[in-house]
Enzyme design. Structure first.
Site, PDB file in Angstrom:
ATOM      1  N   TYR A   1       0.845  -1.203   0.000  1.00 39.56           N
ATOM      2  CA  TYR A   1       0.000   0.000   0.000  1.00 39.56           C
ATOM      3  C   TYR A   1       0.876   1.246   0.000  1.00 39.56           C
ATOM      4  O   TYR A   1       2.022   1.188   0.432  1.00 39.56           O
ATOM      5  CB  TYR A   1      -0.874   0.031   1.246  1.00 39.56           C
ATOM      6  CG  TYR A   1      -2.052  -0.909   1.244  1.00 39.56           C
ATOM      7  CD1 TYR A   1      -2.344  -1.718   0.158  1.00 39.56           C
ATOM      8  CD2 TYR A   1      -2.892  -0.996   2.361  1.00 39.56           C
ATOM      9  CE1 TYR A   1      -3.430  -2.574   0.187  1.00 39.56           C
ATOM     10  CE2 TYR A   1      -3.976  -1.854   2.392  1.00 39.56           C
ATOM     11  CZ  TYR A   1      -4.239  -2.643   1.303  1.00 39.56           C
ATOM     12  OH  TYR A   1      -5.315  -3.483   1.339  1.00 39.56           O
TER      13      TYR A   1
ATOM     14  N   GLY B   1     -13.225   5.304  -5.156  1.00 38.46           N
ATOM     15  CA  GLY B   1     -14.396   6.160  -5.251  1.00 38.46           C
ATOM     16  C   GLY B   1     -15.559   5.572  -4.482  1.00 38.46           C
ATOM     17  O   GLY B   1     -15.415   4.637  -3.685  1.00 38.46           O
TER      18      GLY B   1
END
Length: 311
Positions: free
Chosen positions: A79, A242
């Protein structure tokens, strides 16, 4: 808790004048209590990987999250990540989230829980004998002597027993405090429980997404295992991130003066007291909105609408 530290640097200067988020419900994760809305580091670089100052922005965002009361971080060595163009299932890992966590928050407060995951590599799923090195890498990057929670993120295995057994051995050596599972089915949970206690399960789950996991969510609640959904906001957008769009959710949000993301998170929390949320973002505004989702009280009618969405 993240208090077994080494090489801690850059102490955090937090303002005591900033009020805590009201999203203050707690859930037990292993033997510690964490706020039910935490923070995931997957989206720290936004949807495109960010600019030249992206890591400094991420440091500021992590500090703001802790200021607002977050004490549960979800991370991984690969990440943050962002989706490849036109893809929802393929991503590019940037590999700096753990380093930024250490720079932003070290020395760590006693109540901060950092959960990481091992398994995925650039070559596919790690072999069992490769897992110790992956755990050691996370320890070094985060500046810890013991990792609070380590998920085995599996992919394509019929049995996870050999992989999970290695992590259980590392737990016995004191390198890991609690063990978790990610991207698993019921049979995998059975296999793991034959070896060691499972503190948390992390699977895809959200409004109208991943509802095949309903039974697993209920089982985790019955057995005192935390359930920590991923893609709770993105839903079928997956790696693209999103907030998945829905006219019905937009209408519910409008009635509550909330955002669609807050409605999705409120539904997530409604699935049981053992369910945690780990929304990620690179935006301070979205961070603050997400943490306020605990203040959105969905009506029985709202829940009936949201519960009816099945993928």
């Amino acid at each position: 808790m993240a208090n077994s530290q080494k090489n801690a640097i850059l102490p955090t200067n937090l303002s005591s004048e900033i009020p805590k988020s009201k999203s203050a419900e707690f859930c037990r994760l292993g033997n510690v209590e964490v706020r039910r809305i935490g923070f995931g580091t997957k989206r720290l670089a936004g949807s495109t990987g960010g600019g030249s100052d992206v890591q400094e922005q991420a440091i500021a965002l992590l500090r703001r999250a802790v200021e607002l009361g977050v004490n549960h971080l979800d991370t991984a060595s690969f990440y943050p990540s962002y989706a490849l163009p036109g893809e929802t299932r393929q991503f590019q890992g940037l590999d700096w989230a753990n380093d930024v966590i250490r720079r932003a928050l070290g020395p760590y407060s006693d109540d901060l829980v950092i959960a990481t995951k091992v398994g995925p590599t650039e070559r596919g799923l790690a072999r069992p004998d490769e897992l110790p090195a992956l755990v050691e890498r996370d320890l070094q990057a985060l500046g810890l002597e013991t990792l609070d929670v380590v998920y085995l993120r599996q992919g394509g295995l019929h049995s996870i027993a050999e992989h999970f057994g290695v992590l259980a051995e590392l737990q016995a050596k004191g390198m890991i405090r609690h063990l978790g599972l990610s991207n698993v089915r019921a049979q995998h949970l059975d296999q793991a429980l034959d070896i060691a206690r499972v503190a948390a399960v992390q699977n895809r789950y959200g409004v109208g997404f991943g509802r095949a996991n309903d039974d697993l969510v209920r089982r985790c609640g019955d057995e005192g295992i935390a359930f920590v959904p991923f893609f709770a906001l993105a839903a079928d957008g997956r790696e693209a991130g999103g907030v998945s769009q829905s006219d019905a959710i937009q209408k519910i949000a409008a009635r509550h003066g909330a955002t669609p993301a807050q409605v999705r998170l409120a539904w997530t929390l409604s699935r049981g007291d053992h369910v945690l949320a780990i929304p990620g973002t690179s935006s301070q505004r979205h961070l603050e909105e997400n943490l306020a989702a605990g203040e959105v009280h969905l009506s029985p009618a709202d829940l009936a609408v949201l519960d009816s969405f099945i993928d």
